[in-house]
Design an enzyme around this catalytic site. Sequence first.
Site, PDB file in Angstrom:
ATOM      1  N   HIS A   1       0.881  -1.324   0.021  1.00 27.43           N
ATOM      2  CA  HIS A   1       0.045  -0.064   0.044  1.00 27.43           C
ATOM      3  C   HIS A   1       0.684   1.279  -0.006  1.00 27.43           C
ATOM      4  O   HIS A   1       0.285   2.454  -0.124  1.00 27.43           O
ATOM      5  CB  HIS A   1      -1.096   0.194   1.130  1.00 27.43           C
ATOM      6  CG  HIS A   1      -2.270  -0.907   0.905  1.00 27.43           C
ATOM      7  ND1 HIS A   1      -3.248  -0.409   0.523  1.00 27.43           N
ATOM      8  CD2 HIS A   1      -2.478  -2.017   1.312  1.00 27.43           C
ATOM      9  CE1 HIS A   1      -4.255  -1.303   0.394  1.00 27.43           C
ATOM     10  NE2 HIS A   1      -3.689  -2.512   1.016  1.00 27.43           N
TER      11      HIS A   1
ATOM     12  N   LYS B   1      -8.813  14.269   3.853  1.00 28.45           N
ATOM     13  CA  LYS B   1      -7.836  13.049   3.926  1.00 28.45           C
ATOM     14  C   LYS B   1      -7.335  13.178   5.130  1.00 28.45           C
ATOM     15  O   LYS B   1      -7.222  14.383   5.601  1.00 28.45           O
ATOM     16  CB  LYS B   1      -7.332  12.955   2.682  1.00 28.45           C
ATOM     17  CG  LYS B   1      -6.395  14.195   2.103  1.00 28.45           C
ATOM     18  CD  LYS B   1      -5.568  14.255   0.868  1.00 28.45           C
ATOM     19  CE  LYS B   1      -6.429  14.020  -0.292  1.00 28.45           C
ATOM     20  NZ  LYS B   1      -6.390  12.758  -1.012  1.00 28.45           N
ATOM     21  N   ARG B   2      -6.372  12.148   5.540  1.00 21.86           N
ATOM     22  CA  ARG B   2      -5.320  12.255   6.545  1.00 21.86           C
ATOM     23  C   ARG B   2      -4.577  13.488   6.405  1.00 21.86           C
ATOM     24  O   ARG B   2      -4.052  13.847   5.378  1.00 21.86           O
ATOM     25  CB  ARG B   2      -4.924  10.967   6.883  1.00 21.86           C
ATOM     26  CG  ARG B   2      -5.600   9.993   7.409  1.00 21.86           C
ATOM     27  CD  ARG B   2      -6.406  10.323   8.495  1.00 21.86           C
ATOM     28  NE  ARG B   2      -5.130  10.333   9.719  1.00 21.86           N
ATOM     29  CZ  ARG B   2      -4.875   9.300  10.705  1.00 21.86           C
ATOM     30  NH1 ARG B   2      -5.497   8.179  10.641  1.00 21.86           N
ATOM     31  NH2 ARG B   2      -3.847   9.589  11.564  1.00 21.86           N
TER      32      ARG B   2
ATOM     33  N   THR C   1      -8.435   6.786  -2.866  1.00 22.95           N
ATOM     34  CA  THR C   1      -9.875   6.212  -3.023  1.00 22.95           C
ATOM     35  C   THR C   1     -10.768   7.360  -2.912  1.00 22.95           C
ATOM     36  O   THR C   1     -11.699   7.421  -3.303  1.00 22.95           O
ATOM     37  CB  THR C   1     -10.127   5.101  -2.160  1.00 22.95           C
ATOM     38  OG1 THR C   1      -9.700   5.593  -0.627  1.00 22.95           O
ATOM     39  CG2 THR C   1      -9.303   3.892  -2.497  1.00 22.95           C
TER      40      THR C   1
ATOM     41  N   LYS D   1       0.697  14.584   1.230  1.00 22.43           N
ATOM     42  CA  LYS D   1      -0.672  15.097   0.479  1.00 22.43           C
ATOM     43  C   LYS D   1      -0.747  16.351   0.363  1.00 22.43           C
ATOM     44  O   LYS D   1      -1.695  16.841  -0.155  1.00 22.43           O
ATOM     45  CB  LYS D   1      -1.704  14.368   1.446  1.00 22.43           C
ATOM     46  CG  LYS D   1      -2.069  12.887   1.596  1.00 22.43           C
ATOM     47  CD  LYS D   1      -3.095  12.401   2.546  1.00 22.43           C
ATOM     48  CE  LYS D   1      -3.338  10.942   2.732  1.00 22.43           C
ATOM     49  NZ  LYS D   1      -3.944  10.158   1.914  1.00 22.43           N
TER      50      LYS D   1
ATOM     51  N   LYS E   1     -14.471   8.564  -4.954  1.00 27.18           N
ATOM     52  CA  LYS E   1     -15.707   9.034  -4.454  1.00 27.18           C
ATOM     53  C   LYS E   1     -15.996  10.359  -4.896  1.00 27.18           C
ATOM     54  O   LYS E   1     -17.338  10.299  -5.368  1.00 27.18           O
ATOM     55  CB  LYS E   1     -15.615   8.830  -2.970  1.00 27.18           C
ATOM     56  CG  LYS E   1     -15.098   7.662  -2.303  1.00 27.18           C
ATOM     57  CD  LYS E   1     -14.673   7.935  -0.821  1.00 27.18           C
ATOM     58  CE  LYS E   1     -14.002   6.977  -0.010  1.00 27.18           C
ATOM     59  NZ  LYS E   1     -13.384   7.254   1.256  1.00 27.18           N
TER      60      LYS E   1
HETATM   61  C1  LIG Z   1     -12.126   7.598   1.454  1.00 26.43           C
HETATM   62  C2  LIG Z   1     -11.597   7.963   2.810  1.00 26.43           C
HETATM   63  C3  LIG Z   1     -10.169   7.994   3.150  1.00 26.43           C
HETATM   64  C4  LIG Z   1      -9.007   7.872   1.842  1.00 26.43           C
HETATM   65  O1  LIG Z   1      -8.934   9.377   1.386  1.00 26.43           O
HETATM   66  P1  LIG Z   1      -7.768   9.578   0.308  1.00 26.43           P
HETATM   67  O2  LIG Z   1      -8.134  10.730  -0.147  1.00 26.43           O
HETATM   68  O3  LIG Z   1      -7.801   8.497  -0.699  1.00 26.43           O
HETATM   69  O4  LIG Z   1      -6.434   9.699   1.295  1.00 26.43           O
HETATM   70  C5  LIG Z   1      -9.836   8.341   4.257  1.00 26.43           C
HETATM   71  N1  LIG Z   1     -10.778   8.565   5.225  1.00 26.43           N
HETATM   72  C6  LIG Z   1     -11.964   8.530   5.136  1.00 26.43           C
HETATM   73  C7  LIG Z   1     -13.002   8.651   6.235  1.00 26.43           C
HETATM   74  C8  LIG Z   1     -12.595   7.977   3.909  1.00 26.43           C
HETATM   75  O5  LIG Z   1     -13.829   7.895   3.428  1.00 26.43           O
END
Ligand SMILES: *Cc1c(COP(=O)(O)O)cnc(C)c1O
Length: 842
Positions: free
Chosen positions: A380, A569-570, A677, A575, A681
């Site tokens: 990952h 995101k985190r 991911t 990032k 979305k």
């Molecule tokens: C989808 C999702 C992530 C992943 O987000 P990235 O932008 O791909 O880092 C992290 N936390 C939550 C709550 C999510 O729904």
Amino acid sequence: MYAPDNEDCANFEAEVLAKAMRCLGNDSASLETSFLHYLYNTFGRQLASPDYYQFKALSFSIRDRLMCQWKQTWLAHYRSGTKKAYYLSMEFLIGRSLINNLLNLGLEESVRQALHALGIALEELEQAERDAGLGNGGLGRLAACFMDSCATLQLPVMGYGLRYKYGMFRQRIQNGYQVEDPDPWLRHGEYPWEVQRADYTCVVRFGGYTRMYKEPHSGRLIVHWEHAEEVLAVPYDVPIAGFRNQTVNTLRLWSATSAEDFDLSDFNAGSYFEAVAEKNDAEAITMVLYPNDASENGKELRLRQQYFLVSASLQDVVRHWKRAHGSDFSRFAEFNVFQLNDTHPSLAVPELMRILLDEEQFDWDSAWAIVSRTLAYTNHTLLPEALETWPVTLLQRLLPRLLEVIYEINGRFLSQVAMKWPADRDRLRRMSIVDQDGRVRMAHLALVGSYSVNGVAALHSRLLKEGLFRDFHQLWPERFNNKTNGVTPRRWLAAANPALRGLLNETIGEGWLTDLDQLQALEEKTYDPVFLERWHQVRRHNKQRLAALVRERTGIVLNTEALFDVQVKRIHEYKRQLLNVLHLIHLYARIKFGPAEPWTNRCAIIGGKAAPGYAMAKTIIKLIHNVAAVINRDPDVGDRLKLVFLPDYNVSAMEVICPGTDLSEQISTAGKEASGTGNMKFMMNGALTIGTLDGANVEIREAVGEENFFLFGLRAEEVAAARRNYNPQALVEADTSLRQVLQLLEAGHFNQFEPGIFDDLIAGMLSPADPWLTLADFRSYMQAQQRVDQAYLDQPGWMRMSIINTARSGRFSTDRTMRQYNEEIWHLRPIQVAPLMTTARG
Ligand SMILES: *Cc1c(COP(=O)(O)O)cnc(C)c1O
């Protein structure tokens, strides 16, 4: 293969099952009866109870309906004697389950009616459910999306994870700083979506020492692992319903508890405290999720968690196998495959060896023949700080038998390497499972023990082969493959965006729910003015919903006509939330010092949690708040620009955020984000992406076409080259906009009464050693944002691009991802589950 001992017995079981569900109709009257039964008779409440009890009563009613299909699925798998896959993951970021279960079971409308008759709104009950936050971010959410798709594809896949008593911490903001509160998600007593299965409890051992001896007659080597401390692993099963297909798969979460409630001898000797403490030591294993995303912290308790998961899960599968096959393991590898979600469960390699060698009396080669055909590993991340290694000294103390097995695996592996590349000592050193500092490289352990290794996006898988795993790729090219991530469209489109779901169903029918490529049909509508207007209405509605969430959590009011620019995101340096903030400061400077025309009004929303020990990430959160305070309070700015930090980002927040977003920020340093991911979305819900060529962004851009994607920044190869003579100072001098932004920061414009708090952050960006090359991409990012502003002014044009993003998101469904895992790694046969007859079917 399974052959039930007695076919009649299984038939009788099915008959009884039909009786058991006689009173469980899916019509609204039956659902109302169930709901009132739980509310009054089980929980002793009444209609005027807090939402939570109503939620619980409804969830139990739904769980009853799941339960029969769950049994049915189990029976179908049992009868077919089929191959199964097990997804081993330290994290399952499930979020809420009520809406999803209603959707997948097709019960939403009848439940809505049943509640309506009682004067209750379904939406309110849904809000009363707490998130099951058993994960950090992308990796854990991926595991949850995989489970949904496997059930929908009727694949016999079981998830194995840990039932942490405290999940991901809840984030609160105090004076702009993150404060972590524990997440007692189980506090209201039961979690309605789990069933304890105490009869499947396993014993997991730690510590002690090993003793070897030769068996006198056969001369076989026997190994005993003695004086170990024993901890019980108690399984809790969570049902995972497929989409309207009667399939209910299982997610089994292990909870740790002491082997003996109290050690009576201690207790009698007056050591009450010690006796209880031992119990607490055992329970500590599944007390709390480590809140680190993309970095390791190397704590002993974490290693205990990993072994606990692996050992309990493998024992569970082996026990199941033996019940049907006794000690004949000859076909075990044909019928079982374990997918390792990152290196966290890598101890599965030596643990399965241990079970076969020490408990089943296999010789090494036969055991290895099974193990090396049974495990598959998903990588990952390429970030060096995330690559796990454990000191042999710790393994020696905690898992002495496993360390012996690891040494043996490594010895045999290295002689294989030496055969292929004689006299290449450097290669041996690079590839060894145990490094020169006496640490076990978990990725190498996983690679050596697995028949498949995959990355999670095309770019990521290529970089793995060319970089991190280059030596291994040269040795075993056939093991390497790519599986681009996805997200489940049931949760992330149908459940999260009911307004769009309605429009889609009306326009193209319901087939897209299980065949997301059908969204392509929307492209015919991009010039239909009526459809464009409907699309716009849906988007406006979703922006209002997001604005309401922002207002509720922050008090800030957003103008929904403005561009909603979102990065959630985190919080992590790679990032590059910082790059986003630099651009927002630049916009602010334009308003203050010109030229501010032409202008597009913008609401920037940033959200995400920082690992509690990650100081820089926490400073970034503080910076966002301070910049927001200046921008939002300045009367010169007005509606032109708003910045909000949305606290406590989690799955259920994302379900409101992604449908309400116009612009999705995916701006990581190229080569750092394995897939992402969140990006999928957003795209699925009709947001446009501004992004670098990183992770799955590459494939998103390919799908939507370059004219529907705002690209900027260095490519992965260019990043590597730029690093060699990186001179951020020169970039600042050459760029007036960037200079202005940095001058504001350096002058303390955003921290007038908090001197120095951003110094490290500024110095980091200005350092030639900045690994994230934030300033290198500033100019290109700013220009891409100008193209965004321009594009947003043309609303019909923006709507067309939005539709195209949704229309071409089909390949980012985890249904596609799971099909590929199955066709290329697992080779499972989908198993049909027959519907059961109920007497009062709605
Ligand atoms: C989808 C999702 C992530 C992943 O987000 P990235 O932008 O791909 O880092 C992290 N936390 C939550 C709550 C999510 O729904």
